[in-house]
Enzyme design. Structure first.
Site, PDB file in Angstrom:
ATOM      1  N   ASP A 111      49.437  48.158  12.793  1.00 32.26           N
ATOM      2  CA  ASP A 111      48.505  47.299  13.280  1.00 32.26           C
ATOM      3  C   ASP A 111      48.554  47.431  14.985  1.00 32.26           C
ATOM      4  O   ASP A 111      49.851  47.582  15.489  1.00 32.26           O
ATOM      5  CB  ASP A 111      48.756  45.980  13.022  1.00 32.26           C
ATOM      6  CG  ASP A 111      48.156  45.614  11.614  1.00 32.26           C
ATOM      7  OD1 ASP A 111      47.333  46.264  11.135  1.00 32.26           O
ATOM      8  OD2 ASP A 111      48.989  44.904  10.792  1.00 32.26           O
TER       9      ASP A 111
ATOM     10  N   HIS B  91      46.866  53.074   8.803  1.00 33.49           N
ATOM     11  CA  HIS B  91      47.315  52.530  10.181  1.00 33.49           C
ATOM     12  C   HIS B  91      48.600  51.695  10.371  1.00 33.49           C
ATOM     13  O   HIS B  91      48.898  51.073   9.280  1.00 33.49           O
ATOM     14  CB  HIS B  91      46.049  51.775  10.837  1.00 33.49           C
ATOM     15  CG  HIS B  91      45.637  50.527  10.316  1.00 33.49           C
ATOM     16  ND1 HIS B  91      45.120  50.494   9.073  1.00 33.49           N
ATOM     17  CD2 HIS B  91      45.940  49.215  10.733  1.00 33.49           C
ATOM     18  CE1 HIS B  91      45.137  48.852   8.545  1.00 33.49           C
ATOM     19  NE2 HIS B  91      45.488  48.431   9.774  1.00 33.49           N
TER      20      HIS B  91
ATOM     21  N   ARG C 296      45.105  36.639   8.953  1.00 31.13           N
ATOM     22  CA  ARG C 296      46.729  37.438   9.133  1.00 31.13           C
ATOM     23  C   ARG C 296      47.162  37.046  10.493  1.00 31.13           C
ATOM     24  O   ARG C 296      45.970  36.732  11.392  1.00 31.13           O
ATOM     25  CB  ARG C 296      46.227  38.961   9.381  1.00 31.13           C
ATOM     26  CG  ARG C 296      47.028  39.887   9.701  1.00 31.13           C
ATOM     27  CD  ARG C 296      46.926  41.422   9.926  1.00 31.13           C
ATOM     28  NE  ARG C 296      46.838  41.515  11.249  1.00 31.13           N
ATOM     29  CZ  ARG C 296      46.125  42.713  11.871  1.00 31.13           C
ATOM     30  NH1 ARG C 296      45.481  43.443  11.103  1.00 31.13           N
ATOM     31  NH2 ARG C 296      46.077  42.586  13.133  1.00 31.13           N
TER      32      ARG C 296
ATOM     33  N   HIS D 116      49.650  50.813   6.632  1.00 32.65           N
ATOM     34  CA  HIS D 116      49.157  50.330   5.378  1.00 32.65           C
ATOM     35  C   HIS D 116      47.498  50.599   5.284  1.00 32.65           C
ATOM     36  O   HIS D 116      46.846  51.164   6.218  1.00 32.65           O
ATOM     37  CB  HIS D 116      49.131  48.641   5.352  1.00 32.65           C
ATOM     38  CG  HIS D 116      48.671  48.201   6.550  1.00 32.65           C
ATOM     39  ND1 HIS D 116      49.257  48.151   7.688  1.00 32.65           N
ATOM     40  CD2 HIS D 116      47.334  47.464   6.730  1.00 32.65           C
ATOM     41  CE1 HIS D 116      48.425  47.442   8.598  1.00 32.65           C
ATOM     42  NE2 HIS D 116      47.505  46.948   8.037  1.00 32.65           N
TER      43      HIS D 116
HETATM   44  C1  SIN Z   1      44.613  44.917   8.021  1.00 33.06           C
HETATM   45  O1  SIN Z   1      45.490  43.916   8.392  1.00 33.06           O
HETATM   46  O2  SIN Z   1      44.693  45.893   8.290  1.00 33.06           O
HETATM   47  C2  SIN Z   1      43.932  44.383   6.556  1.00 33.06           C
HETATM   48  C3  SIN Z   1      45.040  44.750   5.254  1.00 33.06           C
HETATM   49  C4  SIN Z   1      44.242  44.075   4.145  1.00 33.06           C
HETATM   50  O3  SIN Z   1      42.918  43.268   4.332  1.00 33.06           O
HETATM   51  O4  SIN Z   1      44.440  44.399   3.219  1.00 33.06           O
END
Ligand code: SIN
Length: 270
Positions: free
Chosen positions: A98, A96, A258, A243
């Site tokens: 974000d 995805h 985050r 990611h």
């Molecule tokens: C995310 O922001 O999608 C999570 C990424 C992660 O936990 O590595």
């Protein structure tokens, strides 16, 4: 001048070990933002940053999204990313970009890890510049004419503080967008938020999206994989990478914070 080494020939860079993010000058922050746009992913190891300092740094990158449901001790710019012995899933388990459902979807995300499992818990990244470039010319030209519908999904409803999905934005974005800093074309559909390609039938939309998601997931030469340690910070540019957080460490714990920086309305090719 920021010094870094490349992770793969095209994707990812790791900053030199001596660099501390909180010491960066304004020109160096601008350089970091450009490095994220060019390399997609930038890793900084051994960072000494508290949650408060991370949220202050976020404001140097742009306008952070805010999360009113946070407990009082967590700055509203941070999302807690965590999984442990009671988790059936982890956030971000699937390819995805974000919160692409926003009208101005995120540019940078910055994840700082505090706790990691003994093994595993890596984050995988896929380069959407290469994803577009490696398609054949007729498909590229066709995709450039299309838009896709991006809809908010469950976890974001909770984080946003909204009570119902219709309080959140659903947005149509071009399937191919131009990165505002590099001027390069990127493939911009992701399995996390896209519900359909507009202007074609449902079976056609499903088939087209499956073809593109397979291309993203299976073309390993356009991936890189980041292994975390406590105090690793990773920046990624959601405009040009997707990611996937690997949840392979159950029942161990992984915890980080985050920040997500608002981007701009995607620029179409035509
Ligand atoms: C995310 O922001 O999608 C999570 C990424 C992660 O936990 O590595």
């Amino acid at each position: 001048m920021l010094t870094s080494s490349n992770i793969t020939p095209r994707l990812g860079a790791e900053l030199d070990a001596a660099i501390q993010l909180k010491d960066l000058s304004e020109p160096e922050v601008a350089e970091l933002v450009l490095l994220c746009a060019e390399r997609g992913v930038v890793v900084a190891r051994n960072q000494s940053l508290s949650p408060q300092e991370q949220s202050e740094f976020a404001h140097r990158l742009g306008e952070p999204l805010t999360f009113p449901n946070n407990p009082a001790h967590i700055p509203e710019e941070l999302i807690v990313i965590q999984a442990g012995p009671n988790s059936k899933h982890a956030a971000g388990e699937g390819w995805h970009s974000d919160v692409s459902s926003e009208a101005k979807p995120p540019g940078l995300s910055m994840l700082r890890m505090e706790q990691v499992p003994d093994h595993g818990g890596d984050t995988l990244f896929a380069d959407m510049y290469q994803a577009f470039e490696s398609l054949s010319k007729p498909i590229q030209e066709f995709l450039e004419t299309l838009t896709a519908r991006h809809e908010p999904r469950g976890h974001y409803l909770y984080l946003s503080g909204a009570k119902a999905f219709d309080e959140l934005e659903t947005t149509d974005h071009p399937v191919v967008r131009i990165h505002p800093l590099t001027g390069k074309k990127v493939l911009y559909v992701n399995d996390g938020f896209v519900s359909k390609i507009n202007g074609v039938s449902q079976p056609e939309s499903r088939a087209l999206l499956k073809m593109l998601y397979d291309h993203i997931a299976y073309t390993v030469k356009m991936h890189c994989r980041i292994a975390w340690a406590p105090n690793t910070v990773v920046f990624w540019d959601n405009r040009c990478v997707q990611h996937y957080a690997a949840f392979d460490y159950f029942p161990e714990r992984r915890k980080g914070y985050r920040v997500t920086i608002r981007g701009e309305q995607p620029i179409a090719c035509h």
